[in-house]
Design a protein around this motif. Structure first.
Motif, PDB file in Angstrom:
ATOM      1  N   GLN A  33      40.284  47.337  32.671  1.00  0.00           N
ATOM      2  CA  GLN A  33      41.021  46.379  32.289  1.00  0.00           C
ATOM      3  C   GLN A  33      40.704  44.854  32.779  1.00  0.00           C
ATOM      4  O   GLN A  33      40.678  43.711  31.999  1.00  0.00           O
ATOM      5  CB  GLN A  33      42.658  46.550  32.506  1.00  0.00           C
ATOM      6  CG  GLN A  33      43.024  47.840  31.891  1.00  0.00           C
ATOM      7  CD  GLN A  33      43.264  47.565  30.616  1.00  0.00           C
ATOM      8  OE1 GLN A  33      43.509  46.457  30.038  1.00  0.00           O
ATOM      9  NE2 GLN A  33      42.836  48.692  29.907  1.00  0.00           N
ATOM     10  N   ARG A  34      40.409  44.692  33.926  1.00  0.00           N
ATOM     11  CA  ARG A  34      39.797  43.415  34.586  1.00  0.00           C
ATOM     12  C   ARG A  34      38.555  42.863  33.578  1.00  0.00           C
ATOM     13  O   ARG A  34      38.550  41.770  33.347  1.00  0.00           O
ATOM     14  CB  ARG A  34      39.287  43.506  36.022  1.00  0.00           C
ATOM     15  CG  ARG A  34      39.092  42.079  36.674  1.00  0.00           C
ATOM     16  CD  ARG A  34      38.575  42.302  38.123  1.00  0.00           C
ATOM     17  NE  ARG A  34      37.624  43.125  38.324  1.00  0.00           N
ATOM     18  CZ  ARG A  34      37.346  43.827  39.324  1.00  0.00           C
ATOM     19  NH1 ARG A  34      37.875  43.371  40.465  1.00  0.00           N
ATOM     20  NH2 ARG A  34      36.301  44.636  39.479  1.00  0.00           N
ATOM     21  N   ASN A  35      37.797  43.878  33.508  1.00  0.00           N
ATOM     22  CA  ASN A  35      36.504  43.581  32.674  1.00  0.00           C
ATOM     23  C   ASN A  35      36.954  43.098  31.107  1.00  0.00           C
ATOM     24  O   ASN A  35      36.283  42.105  30.521  1.00  0.00           O
ATOM     25  CB  ASN A  35      35.390  44.615  32.433  1.00  0.00           C
ATOM     26  CG  ASN A  35      34.965  44.872  33.908  1.00  0.00           C
ATOM     27  OD1 ASN A  35      34.854  43.994  34.927  1.00  0.00           O
ATOM     28  ND2 ASN A  35      34.265  46.082  33.935  1.00  0.00           N
ATOM     29  N   ARG A  36      38.016  43.710  30.580  1.00  0.00           N
ATOM     30  CA  ARG A  36      38.407  43.349  29.281  1.00  0.00           C
ATOM     31  C   ARG A  36      38.958  41.859  29.496  1.00  0.00           C
ATOM     32  O   ARG A  36      38.867  41.248  28.179  1.00  0.00           O
ATOM     33  CB  ARG A  36      39.263  44.231  28.716  1.00  0.00           C
ATOM     34  CG  ARG A  36      38.764  45.656  28.355  1.00  0.00           C
ATOM     35  CD  ARG A  36      39.610  46.598  27.934  1.00  0.00           C
ATOM     36  NE  ARG A  36      39.079  47.845  27.578  1.00  0.00           N
ATOM     37  CZ  ARG A  36      39.579  48.937  27.230  1.00  0.00           C
ATOM     38  NH1 ARG A  36      40.954  49.110  27.576  1.00  0.00           N
ATOM     39  NH2 ARG A  36      39.016  50.026  26.940  1.00  0.00           N
ATOM     40  N   VAL A  37      39.744  41.470  30.535  1.00  0.00           N
ATOM     41  CA  VAL A  37      40.125  40.171  30.397  1.00  0.00           C
ATOM     42  C   VAL A  37      39.207  39.345  30.448  1.00  0.00           C
ATOM     43  O   VAL A  37      38.827  38.031  29.806  1.00  0.00           O
ATOM     44  CB  VAL A  37      41.111  39.930  31.636  1.00  0.00           C
ATOM     45  CG1 VAL A  37      41.387  38.525  32.140  1.00  0.00           C
ATOM     46  CG2 VAL A  37      42.588  40.942  31.366  1.00  0.00           C
ATOM     47  N   GLN A  38      38.060  39.521  31.314  1.00  0.00           N
ATOM     48  CA  GLN A  38      36.967  38.356  31.570  1.00  0.00           C
ATOM     49  C   GLN A  38      36.176  38.429  30.261  1.00  0.00           C
ATOM     50  O   GLN A  38      35.591  37.389  29.736  1.00  0.00           O
ATOM     51  CB  GLN A  38      35.872  38.956  32.492  1.00  0.00           C
ATOM     52  CG  GLN A  38      36.530  38.935  33.827  1.00  0.00           C
ATOM     53  CD  GLN A  38      36.017  39.538  35.160  1.00  0.00           C
ATOM     54  OE1 GLN A  38      34.960  40.345  34.857  1.00  0.00           O
ATOM     55  NE2 GLN A  38      36.454  39.318  36.471  1.00  0.00           N
ATOM     56  N   ASN A  39      36.006  39.405  29.413  1.00  0.00           N
ATOM     57  CA  ASN A  39      35.584  39.612  27.951  1.00  0.00           C
ATOM     58  C   ASN A  39      36.436  38.520  27.184  1.00  0.00           C
ATOM     59  O   ASN A  39      35.554  37.648  26.431  1.00  0.00           O
ATOM     60  CB  ASN A  39      35.201  40.778  27.444  1.00  0.00           C
ATOM     61  CG  ASN A  39      34.673  41.030  26.122  1.00  0.00           C
ATOM     62  OD1 ASN A  39      33.481  40.364  25.978  1.00  0.00           O
ATOM     63  ND2 ASN A  39      35.183  41.586  25.180  1.00  0.00           N
ATOM     64  N   GLY A  88      39.042  26.896  35.296  1.00  0.00           N
ATOM     65  CA  GLY A  88      40.467  27.718  35.582  1.00  0.00           C
ATOM     66  C   GLY A  88      41.130  27.726  34.068  1.00  0.00           C
ATOM     67  O   GLY A  88      41.010  26.708  33.179  1.00  0.00           O
ATOM     68  N   VAL A  89      42.139  28.987  33.997  1.00  0.00           N
ATOM     69  CA  VAL A  89      42.700  28.869  32.858  1.00  0.00           C
ATOM     70  C   VAL A  89      43.609  27.753  32.705  1.00  0.00           C
ATOM     71  O   VAL A  89      43.865  27.031  31.619  1.00  0.00           O
ATOM     72  CB  VAL A  89      43.591  30.121  32.836  1.00  0.00           C
ATOM     73  CG1 VAL A  89      44.527  30.278  31.550  1.00  0.00           C
ATOM     74  CG2 VAL A  89      42.457  31.317  32.847  1.00  0.00           C
ATOM     75  N   ARG A  90      44.518  27.379  33.568  1.00  0.00           N
ATOM     76  CA  ARG A  90      45.459  26.370  33.543  1.00  0.00           C
ATOM     77  C   ARG A  90      44.765  24.866  33.259  1.00  0.00           C
ATOM     78  O   ARG A  90      45.265  24.193  32.367  1.00  0.00           O
ATOM     79  CB  ARG A  90      46.236  26.200  34.768  1.00  0.00           C
ATOM     80  CG  ARG A  90      47.111  25.155  35.182  1.00  0.00           C
ATOM     81  CD  ARG A  90      48.497  24.854  33.949  1.00  0.00           C
ATOM     82  NE  ARG A  90      48.773  26.357  33.246  1.00  0.00           N
ATOM     83  CZ  ARG A  90      49.144  26.084  31.913  1.00  0.00           C
ATOM     84  NH1 ARG A  90      48.965  25.054  31.200  1.00  0.00           N
ATOM     85  NH2 ARG A  90      49.173  27.452  31.409  1.00  0.00           N
ATOM     86  N   TYR A 150      46.384  44.359  31.296  1.00  0.00           N
ATOM     87  CA  TYR A 150      45.961  44.408  32.659  1.00  0.00           C
ATOM     88  C   TYR A 150      47.081  44.594  33.691  1.00  0.00           C
ATOM     89  O   TYR A 150      47.142  45.101  34.593  1.00  0.00           O
ATOM     90  CB  TYR A 150      44.635  43.496  32.843  1.00  0.00           C
ATOM     91  CG  TYR A 150      44.465  43.076  34.235  1.00  0.00           C
ATOM     92  CD1 TYR A 150      43.409  43.835  35.017  1.00  0.00           C
ATOM     93  CD2 TYR A 150      45.003  42.168  34.996  1.00  0.00           C
ATOM     94  CE1 TYR A 150      43.195  43.680  36.233  1.00  0.00           C
ATOM     95  CE2 TYR A 150      44.762  41.632  36.531  1.00  0.00           C
ATOM     96  CZ  TYR A 150      43.802  42.378  36.981  1.00  0.00           C
ATOM     97  OH  TYR A 150      43.319  42.345  38.326  1.00  0.00           O
ATOM     98  N   ASP A 151      47.986  43.253  33.617  1.00  0.00           N
ATOM     99  CA  ASP A 151      48.937  42.933  34.316  1.00  0.00           C
ATOM    100  C   ASP A 151      49.974  44.319  34.427  1.00  0.00           C
ATOM    101  O   ASP A 151      50.390  44.744  35.330  1.00  0.00           O
ATOM    102  CB  ASP A 151      49.561  41.717  34.067  1.00  0.00           C
ATOM    103  CG  ASP A 151      48.976  40.614  34.876  1.00  0.00           C
ATOM    104  OD1 ASP A 151      48.128  40.578  35.517  1.00  0.00           O
ATOM    105  OD2 ASP A 151      49.333  39.237  34.235  1.00  0.00           O
ATOM    106  N   THR A 152      50.250  44.768  33.280  1.00  0.00           N
ATOM    107  CA  THR A 152      51.165  45.769  33.127  1.00  0.00           C
ATOM    108  C   THR A 152      50.378  47.183  34.005  1.00  0.00           C
ATOM    109  O   THR A 152      51.219  47.860  34.861  1.00  0.00           O
ATOM    110  CB  THR A 152      51.201  46.451  31.618  1.00  0.00           C
ATOM    111  OG1 THR A 152      51.881  45.279  31.032  1.00  0.00           O
ATOM    112  CG2 THR A 152      52.083  47.589  31.513  1.00  0.00           C
ATOM    113  N   ALA A 170      46.442  38.846  39.582  1.00  0.00           N
ATOM    114  CA  ALA A 170      46.977  38.348  38.567  1.00  0.00           C
ATOM    115  C   ALA A 170      46.008  37.549  37.782  1.00  0.00           C
ATOM    116  O   ALA A 170      45.274  36.360  38.513  1.00  0.00           O
ATOM    117  CB  ALA A 170      48.211  37.951  38.357  1.00  0.00           C
ATOM    118  N   TYR A 171      45.800  37.395  36.454  1.00  0.00           N
ATOM    119  CA  TYR A 171      45.301  36.300  35.484  1.00  0.00           C
ATOM    120  C   TYR A 171      46.390  35.478  34.933  1.00  0.00           C
ATOM    121  O   TYR A 171      47.301  36.096  34.819  1.00  0.00           O
ATOM    122  CB  TYR A 171      44.464  36.962  34.707  1.00  0.00           C
ATOM    123  CG  TYR A 171      43.163  37.421  34.896  1.00  0.00           C
ATOM    124  CD1 TYR A 171      41.842  36.641  35.009  1.00  0.00           C
ATOM    125  CD2 TYR A 171      42.928  38.728  35.570  1.00  0.00           C
ATOM    126  CE1 TYR A 171      40.571  37.196  35.490  1.00  0.00           C
ATOM    127  CE2 TYR A 171      41.721  39.415  36.037  1.00  0.00           C
ATOM    128  CZ  TYR A 171      40.696  38.616  35.735  1.00  0.00           C
ATOM    129  OH  TYR A 171      39.427  38.967  36.379  1.00  0.00           O
TER     130      TYR A 171
END
Length: 188
Positions: A33-39, A88-90, A150-152, A170-171
């Motif tokens: 899941q973490r790798n999917r977020v990064q992708n 960063g996201v923000r 991922y968070d779930t 968390a992301y």
């Protein structure tokens, strides 16, 4: 060795093996899941780069017709630079929202020049930018969906134990700024 002794040794051993399998499966699921977020974030980055590459061409096309609109050009150029340097996201989301506002102003400026709107080059660039904005929007949604999954997984029991032990943080979600949540007012 008696049957009872074998059972007394086998049960704890089986429990340890099951717990180990569960821990490995939970960890591997979190890594996936973490790798999917990064992708998903990389997909946003690709579309943003495409957007950044289109902006100078669009600016040059508009500049040829509306040279006296320097404030708009300066705002778009500054917003593009800020967005390209954001991390960063923000910070990236804030910079991208500012760039979107500046591009809206550029498009509004272009509306004042009928010969510019009729230009084939401007039309192609504007269409390409609109297409890219749609791709960015889709990529942001896909990113947020992936972060949600991922968070779930990270927060559910019992995987949350592995997540906290292995530092699965968390992301952030890619959120719209408060200005874009308010309705646009049209005045005639």
């Amino acid at each position: 060795m008696s049957t009872l002794a074998i059972i007394l040794v086998a049960i704890p051993l089986i429990l340890v093996v099951v717990a180990l399998i569960w821990a490995v499966a939970g960890y591997n699921g979190l890594v996936t899941q973490r790798n999917r977020v990064q992708n998903a974030w990389s997909t946003i980055d690709v579309q943003l780069k495409r957007r950044y590459d289109l902006i100078p061409n669009l600016l040059e096309t508009v500049r040829g017709y509306a040279e006296h609109e320097r404030d708009v050009f300066t705002a778009v150029t500054a917003a593009r630079s800020s967005a390209m340097e954001a991390h960063g996201v923000r910070e990236k989301a804030d910079a991208e929202n500012e760039l979107s506002r500046a591009l809206f102003e550029l498009r509004a400026t272009a509306e004042d020049y009928p010969e510019l709107r009729a230009s084939e080059q401007f039309g192609k660039l504007a269409d390409e930018l609109t297409n890219t904005e749609d791709r960015i929007s889709f990529a942001r949604q896909a990113y947020n969906d992936t972060v949600n999954r991922y968070d779930t997984k990270r927060q559910r029991i019992p995987t949350n134990i592995i997540a906290s032990l292995a530092n699965f943080d968390a992301y952030e979600y890619f959120e719209a700024d408060t200005d874009s949540r308010t309705p646009v007012q049209v005045k005639f």
